[in-house]
Design an enzyme around this catalytic site. Structure first.
Site, PDB file in Angstrom:
ATOM      1  N   HIS A  71       0.851  -1.198   0.000  1.00 10.97           N
ATOM      2  CA  HIS A  71       0.000   0.000   0.000  1.00 10.97           C
ATOM      3  C   HIS A  71       0.880   1.240   0.000  1.00 10.97           C
ATOM      4  O   HIS A  71       2.100   1.130   0.081  1.00 10.97           O
ATOM      5  CB  HIS A  71      -0.972  -0.011   1.190  1.00 10.97           C
ATOM      6  N   HIS A 138      -7.476  -0.942   5.136  1.00 15.02           N
ATOM      7  CA  HIS A 138      -6.443  -0.257   5.907  1.00 15.02           C
ATOM      8  C   HIS A 138      -6.775   1.235   5.902  1.00 15.02           C
ATOM      9  O   HIS A 138      -7.778   1.642   5.309  1.00 15.02           O
ATOM     10  CB  HIS A 138      -5.079  -0.559   5.259  1.00 15.02           C
ATOM     11  N   ASP A 192       0.564  -8.533  10.397  1.00 13.97           N
ATOM     12  CA  ASP A 192       0.725  -7.203  11.014  1.00 13.97           C
ATOM     13  C   ASP A 192       0.465  -7.240  12.528  1.00 13.97           C
ATOM     14  O   ASP A 192      -0.626  -7.594  12.959  1.00 13.97           O
ATOM     15  CB  ASP A 192      -0.285  -6.281  10.311  1.00 13.97           C
ATOM     16  N   HIS A 365      -5.263  -0.646  11.782  1.00 10.70           N
ATOM     17  CA  HIS A 365      -4.629  -1.941  12.048  1.00 10.70           C
ATOM     18  C   HIS A 365      -5.559  -2.864  12.845  1.00 10.70           C
ATOM     19  O   HIS A 365      -6.334  -2.404  13.682  1.00 10.70           O
ATOM     20  CB  HIS A 365      -3.327  -1.745  12.826  1.00 10.70           C
TER      21      HIS A 365
HETATM   22 ZN    ZN Z   1       2.831   0.374   8.063  1.00 11.29          ZN
HETATM   23 ZN    ZN Z   2       0.059   1.393   6.464  1.00  8.56          ZN
END
Ligand code: ZN
Ligand code: ZN
Length: 562
Positions: A71, A138, A192, A365
């Site tokens: 991204h 995101h 993540d 996140h």
């Molecule tokens: Zn990041």
């Molecule tokens: Zn990011």
């Protein structure tokens, strides 16, 4: 035939926030996932950016085949220009990500890079790898994770993600593909870890839109919304609200203008008819019809928001009846500058809403329950927590253990290690060159610990420069003259500086003539004299910069302490 072996090599992002970059290696072929930077903190005075150490990626010529971007955030694309200046490789990413990196490469004078937009579920073969982007949600539009088929099985890298049930563009995370991969067998999941400490689910972007709508409904004055220029969906939500409540909007900040233009051109942002106007046009309208969308949510000096807070903006002021919304997280380290802006806005009489006192922002996140869901969908054989400080990686490893992954399947690694995966097992190896390369202006990697220590000393203790002119015989013919910065306020300290001048002159006069002709000895004597004097009076240890001029035509030689 030797058994196939694939290595996952994090060059950044494991053990820190930002600087995300991971290599996938099979035989002589490498691909990179992301190439991000990190913004320096107060421990790195004067440094513009921090980028990963590319040594391993560049060690074998022609090994690096491509870079895949998940991204368009700076911590995933920001170091790419520096990599491409060393090696030209094709770059792949979703259309918005590619458009954003194209702008950045143009700014760096890199016009001839081969950039390829690929859409989710489009498969691409690069050497021994097949790469397939998978839609994730995101805090920037058009984010993807990657499913990489390698000679030892499938590696899934989530990129930055959350599982948003109600994203503004309707582009849901691709649960189906993640779970289909799980059915077929995922060898390694890299996921993540940023928000592993947060319980439950991360709230939806749609919820923020609803919350902001309630504020717009009752606002009577000017509305200022500060957010990240990359947060296309948040900007979209505010533009829609402006249209709905009969307001016009202006975009403030260079990155805000650029990103909205790029996103609108590609169809990632819909500009409601006639809503976006220029600053000048907006300023002509009554406050109740104004919306200002601005950068500066991190308290950046010179941003429109900080100028407004200081009452110094050319077109806009805020006062009683106006509403300022900081629709963003405060990045750790920026609390003070953001606090100063909030105080400034309140002092002017405006109402201020921010993360601590109102629901005006959601994270990009995944929280714990979302992270569990990603593990449950993909059911990986091996798990590597990525993107986070050590505590986040550890928390994520423990979460995986709670989900039933035995310790031999979870690999808690940091930059400098690599995971070696075969069809029958996986082990961590160490000794990969990885570290932080400092970018200062046009210099990449030329600022080392000594320069940084000098900068810290200059900032904390100040500097005293002493200039003396000598003739060839070693006699002082002029000076010493003294200049100082950050030690004492010169205008009020003339007598003190006179005293210091006297102390230096005396110290030099007491040297033997042959000694005075020895530059090093002279430098050392001057430093010692200044330090003793300043230390006695102020308990400070400034950087001392002796400069010896000679009457025989030599250039002056400034000397900094080493
Ligand atoms: Zn990041
Ligand atoms: Zn990011």
């Amino acid at each position: 035939m030797t058994e196939p072996l694939v290595r996952l090599i994090p060059l950044g992002g494991l053990g820190e926030i930002g600087l995300n970059m991971m290599l996938v290696e099979s035989g002589d072929d490498l691909i990179a996932i992301d190439c991000g930077l990190m913004f320096p903190d107060a421990e790195l005075p004067g440094i513009d950016y921090v980028i990963p150490d590319f040594t391993y990626a560049l060690a074998k010529p022609d090994a690096l085949r491509a870079v895949f971007l998940t991204h368009g955030h700076e911590d995933h694309i920001g170091a790419l220009p520096y990599l491409l200046k060393r090696v030209r490789v094709p770059v792949y990413g979703s259309p918005l990500t590619i458009a954003l990196i194209a702008e950045k490469l143009r700014e760096h004078g890199l016009e001839d890079v081969s950039l390829h937009a690929i859409r989710p579920r489009e498969r691409l073969e690069v050497g021994p790898f097949t790469v397939e982007p998978l839609r994730v949600t995101h805090s920037i539009a058009d984010g993807v994770g990657l499913a990489i088929t390698t000679p030892v099985g499938v590696v899934v890298h989530t990129g930055d993600f959350k599982l948003d049930p109600n994203p503004l563009d309707g582009e849901l995370p691709d649960y189906e593909s993640f779970s289909a991969l799980g059915d077929r067998g995922v060898t390694v999941l890299c996921s993540d870890s940023t928000n592993v400490d947060r319980p439950g689910h991360t709230r939806s972007e749609g919820d923020v839109g609803v919350a902001l709508a309630e504020r717009f409904a009752v606002a009577r004055g000017r509305i200022v919304v500060a957010t990240f220029a990359s947060h296309i969906h948040r900007i979209q939500a505010v533009l829609r609200l402006a249209a709905r409540f009969g307001r016009k909007a202006a975009l403030l900040g260079r990155s805000m203008e650029r990103n909205t233009r790029v996103a609108a051109d590609l169809g990632y942002l819909t500009l409601p008819d006639g809503v976006v106007v220029s600053l000048e046009e907006l300023a002509e309208l009554p406050p109740a019809r104004q919306v200002i969308i601005s950068t500066g949510s991190q308290g950046e000096p010179n941003s429109a928001l900080s100028l407004i807070a200081a009452g110094e903006h050319k077109y806009f002021t805020v006062g009683a009846g106006d509403l300022v919304i900081l629709s963003s997280r405060v990045i750790p380290g920026n609390e003070r500058t953001v606090g100063r802006i909030i105080n400034g806005l309140y002092r002017r009489g405006a109402e201020v809403l921010y993360e601590d006192n109102a629901f005006v922002h959601v994270s990009g996140h995944a929280s714990r329950e979302d992270l569990k869901r990603m593990l449950a969908l993909t059911r990986p054989r091996y798990f590597v927590p990525v993107h986070g400080e050590y505590r986040h990686l550890l928390g994520h490893a423990r979460l995986a253990a709670e989900m039933g992954l035995t310790p031999d399947r979870v690999f808690l690694m940091e930059n400098g290690a690599a995971l070696e995966v075969t069809k029958t097992g996986a082990t961590v190896v160490t000794g990969i060159p990885a570290g932080r390369v400092l970018v200062d202006g046009k210099g990449v990697g030329d600022v080392g610990p000594v320069v940084l220590r000098d900068r810290e000393l200059l900032a904390e203790e100040g500097m005293v420069a002493v200039a003396i002119t000598m003739n060839a015989d070693g006699d002082v013919v002029a000076g010493p003259t003294i200049a100082s910065r950050g030690v004492v306020y010169v205008k009020e300290s003339e007598p003190l500086l006179d005293e210091l001048r006297g102390a230096v002159a005396q110290a030099v006069a007491m040297m033997e003539r042959v000694e005075r002709r020895d530059r090093e000895a002279l430098y050392n004597r001057i430093r010692l004299a200044v330090r003793q004097f300043v230390n006695q009076r102020f308990q400070r240890k400034p950087v001392v910069l002796p400069m010896i001029m000679t009457t025989d035509g030599h250039e002056p030689t400034p000397q900094v302490e080493d």
